[in-house]
Design a protein around this motif. Structure first.
Motif, PDB file in Angstrom:
ATOM      1  N   ASP A  76      65.845  -0.539  92.548  1.00  0.00           N
ATOM      2  CA  ASP A  76      67.139  -0.640  91.870  1.00  0.00           C
ATOM      3  C   ASP A  76      68.081  -1.634  92.553  1.00  0.00           C
ATOM      4  O   ASP A  76      69.165  -1.896  92.048  1.00  0.00           O
ATOM      5  CB  ASP A  76      67.802   0.740  91.718  1.00  0.00           C
ATOM      6  CG  ASP A  76      67.875   1.519  93.028  1.00  0.00           C
ATOM      7  OD1 ASP A  76      66.932   1.414  93.847  1.00  0.00           O
ATOM      8  OD2 ASP A  76      68.871   2.240  93.226  1.00  0.00           O
ATOM      9  N   HIS A  77      67.642  -2.210  93.683  1.00  0.00           N
ATOM     10  CA  HIS A  77      68.497  -3.176  94.381  1.00  0.00           C
ATOM     11  C   HIS A  77      67.916  -4.597  94.372  1.00  0.00           C
ATOM     12  O   HIS A  77      68.546  -5.519  94.862  1.00  0.00           O
ATOM     13  CB  HIS A  77      68.755  -2.702  95.813  1.00  0.00           C
ATOM     14  CG  HIS A  77      69.434  -1.355  95.843  1.00  0.00           C
ATOM     15  ND1 HIS A  77      70.771  -1.199  96.093  1.00  0.00           N
ATOM     16  CD2 HIS A  77      68.950  -0.113  95.575  1.00  0.00           C
ATOM     17  CE1 HIS A  77      71.088   0.097  96.004  1.00  0.00           C
ATOM     18  NE2 HIS A  77      69.999   0.775  95.697  1.00  0.00           N
ATOM     19  N   HIS A 154      69.013   6.508 105.017  1.00  0.00           N
ATOM     20  CA  HIS A 154      68.298   6.412 103.745  1.00  0.00           C
ATOM     21  C   HIS A 154      66.810   6.341 104.053  1.00  0.00           C
ATOM     22  O   HIS A 154      66.435   5.819 105.111  1.00  0.00           O
ATOM     23  CB  HIS A 154      68.758   5.141 103.007  1.00  0.00           C
ATOM     24  CG  HIS A 154      68.368   5.088 101.562  1.00  0.00           C
ATOM     25  ND1 HIS A 154      68.774   6.047 100.659  1.00  0.00           N
ATOM     26  CD2 HIS A 154      67.613   4.199 100.855  1.00  0.00           C
ATOM     27  CE1 HIS A 154      68.281   5.736  99.457  1.00  0.00           C
ATOM     28  NE2 HIS A 154      67.566   4.622  99.557  1.00  0.00           N
TER      29      HIS A 154
HETATM   30 ZN   LIG Z   1      67.332   3.345  97.863  1.00  0.00          ZN
END
Ligand SMILES: [Zn+2]
Ligand SMILES: [Zn+2]
Length: 602
Positions: A76-77, A154
């Motif tokens: 998603d990045h 994360h």
């Molecule tokens: Zn992530």
């Protein structure tokens, strides 16, 4: 500084009637300084529209150049990168930055998603000239923008970024989970490891923060690597942040639900009389930040150079492990092996202290399970026993009790709270090792770099032969100070060259490793009593390798027109003190060098 949002969704793109207002595209933010420096932060699916806009607004025949900072390489990045229009035009140049991993660099990771099984065009086939930069935690600058990076919590190696330009500051923190679950509800004042995280955003004009979950949802999402909106608010409250924009919205969150979260937060802040402006970031939203130039300073708490090349030697240092719990030990051992790092097990407390005294480890991991084993006390003993002049090793306490991680203390570098997954442990170990591996800062260029260099070149002194007036001074300096090395060093664009060289076998070194480059940057004297105790120099190649510099003193060679062209300096292989009287004598000797240079000039 202007900030525009092109993607605000977390995890997966979610276009549709329920997300029209806050947007369905994944993470992408555009930051522009007043002077026009362009930084794209993360390039999720939102990067597609941004790329097209950049191309359509380009001035005739001018290239569209920019910098792209990736927080981490979860889909998603980065999914917008293969569709980023400016990279399909030959005259464009892009610099792409992201966290450095141990096993593979940023470029290889990004090439993976463009492998032919997934995408018809390979990374190599981008038409633009792309440069890839591996980052660790630290500080660096891009044109007029000062940037600090910090490892977030994360399950992938992830960097948060803080930008300072035009007198304003903005921090981007995606994806990040509270270190201690106790803070997820946002009720408690932030302490412990989370407090150190809060310091990263302290006083920022704007924080763009992961807020994928609510406090209610979080119990089922522990370890997924995301914040609650309540935690983001609490961090910003306690850190004196002026404005917070919640982002990385959960794909299941519709517009109405985001509205409810924001209005609940605002109500609470009103009741508590807290002056923090909170909104949810929306696709298309733009924010102008106006600051006072005097306030714009790099985050003083960050001392590392984020673009330091990590030496293989420092990454080869083993991890020292002292744990009892069997499954915890197994997971950690697997994780350490997975990161290709050597590992040493301590048998008992005495062994732990003995081993750490004998060898420099990349990280020490100690189990904290009171009352059987008090990891805090062990960490304290280990710190106390650390040899003088040794780089402080990161000490990590593993525990299964969450209470510990929320306790404020400065003994442990970090906490690892069980249960944790293998990939999570790998990420953390990698981050600690990289953190401990980067105690070396390159000097920035001084403001007058261009004129300074042209003055130096005009002197016609570079690459000339030895001359007695200069050699006499270095000889006297070395003898008077009982130092093995004394130099007249001239700092050129990318090297320091020695006009006179007493005691060193080389005639020049790179500017990156030059102590004298720091003197030139500040146009001021510099004394480093013990390089190993100094985060700017501990891992400098001249410290870690030949000539093993432990002490440095340099006086600037500042010409009458104010240009600082180099130094008269001293090196020693032992740490030492340098008194005011010593400095006065070094200045006198330096003036002899300057007289000689100025004399030749006329
Ligand atoms: Zn992530
Ligand atoms: Zn994400």
């Amino acid at each position: 500084m202007r900030i525009q949002f092109w993607g605000t969704r977390g995890s997966i793109a979610k276009p549709g009637p329920t997300t029209t207002r806050y947007g369905g595209n994944t993470s992408c933010v555009e930051i522009r300084s007043d002077s026009g420096t362009l930084i794209v932060v993360d390039c999720g699916t939102g990067g597609h529209s941004l790329g097209h806009q950049l191309m359509s607004q380009r001035k005739r025949n001018l290239p569209v150049n920019g910098h792209m900072l990736i927080s981490h390489t979860h889909w998603d990045h980065i999914q917008g990168i293969p569709f980023f229009a400016p990279m399909f035009v030959q005259e464009n140049t892009w610099n792409i930055y992201g966290p450095k991993g141990l096993s593979q660099n940023l470029r290889t990771t990004l090439a993976g998603q463009m492998d032919h099984s997934y995408f018809p065009i390979a990374l190599d086939q981008f038409a633009s000239t792309n440069h890839y930069h591996d980052l660790v935690e630290g500080a660096f600058s891009i044109d007029d923008i000062q940037i600090t990076s910090r490892y977030l919590n994360h399950p992938a190696l992830t960097l948060g970024y803080r930008f300072e330009v035009d007198g304003a500051s903005v921090a981007y923190c995606c994806d990040h989970e509270p270190h201690s679950a106790a803070f997820a509800s946002g009720e408690l004042r932030i302490t412990g490891v989370d407090r150190r995280y809060a310091e990263f955003v302290e006083g920022a004009d704007l924080v763009i923060h992961d807020a994928q979950y609510t406090a209610l949802e979080y119990a089922a999402k522990v370890g997924w690597g995301h914040s609650t909106a309540e935690y983001a608010v609490r961090v910003c409250r306690d850190a004196g942040v002026k404005r917070l924009l919640l982002t990385h919205h959960d794909p299941l969150r519709d517009d109405a639900a985001i509205d409810r979260i924001v209005s609940g937060i605002r109500e609470r802040l009103r009741d508590d009389k807290v002056d923090l402006k909170v909104d949810a970031a929306a696709e298309g939203m733009a924010v102008e930040l106006r600051g006072t130039p005097a306030v714009s300073a790099p985050n003083p708490k960050v001392q590392f150079q984020a673009r330091t090349a990590i030496s293989a030697a420092s990454m080869a240092r083993p991890v020292l492990l002292y744990t009892i719990d069997k499954s915890m030990t197994e997971t950690l051992a697997l994780a350490i092996r997975g990161e290709s790092m050597p590992m040493v097990n301590a048998r008992d407390q005495a062994d732990l202290l003995k081993l750490s005294a004998e060898e420099q480890f990349s990280v020490v991991i100690i189990e904290h399970s009171p009352p059987a084993r008090d990891g805090l006390e062990l960490a304290l003993a280990l710190r106390a026993s650390e040899a003088e002049g040794r780089v402080q090793v990161p000490i990590v306490l593993v525990t299964s009790g969450d209470h510990a991680a929320s306790q404020a203390n400065n003994i442990a570098t970090d906490w690892l709270v069980a249960p944790f997954s293998l990939s999570y442990a790998r990420t953390k170990i990698r981050a600690w090792a990289l953190r401990s591996a980067s105690r070396w800062i390159r000097a920035d260029l001084p403001k007058d770099e261009a004129s300074r260099v042209s003055v130096l070149r005009e002197l016609g002194i570079l690459d000339t032969g030895p001359e007695e007036p200069f050699d006499r001074v270095t000889r006297i300096a070395a003898t008077a100070f009982n130092a093995p090395i004394s130099l007249v060093s001239l700092v050129d664009t990318d090297r320091q060259w020695f006009k006179s060289n007493f005691g060193l076998s080389t005639s020049e070194t790179s500017r990156d490793s030059a102590f004298c480059a720091h003197v030139v940057q500040k146009n001021d004297e510099l004394v480093v009593s013990d390089t190993l105790q100094d985060d700017r120099f501990a891992d400098n190649p001249l410290v870690q390798g030949q000539p093993h510099v432990r002490f440095y003193a340099g006086a600037p060679l500042t010409l009458r027109d104010g240009s600082c062209i180099g130094t008269l300096c001293l090196f020693d292989t032992r740490p030492r003190e340098f008194t005011h009287e010593d400095m006065q004598m070094l200045r006198d000797l330096r003036d002899l060098v300057l007289d000689e240079i100025e004399r030749k000039r006329v």
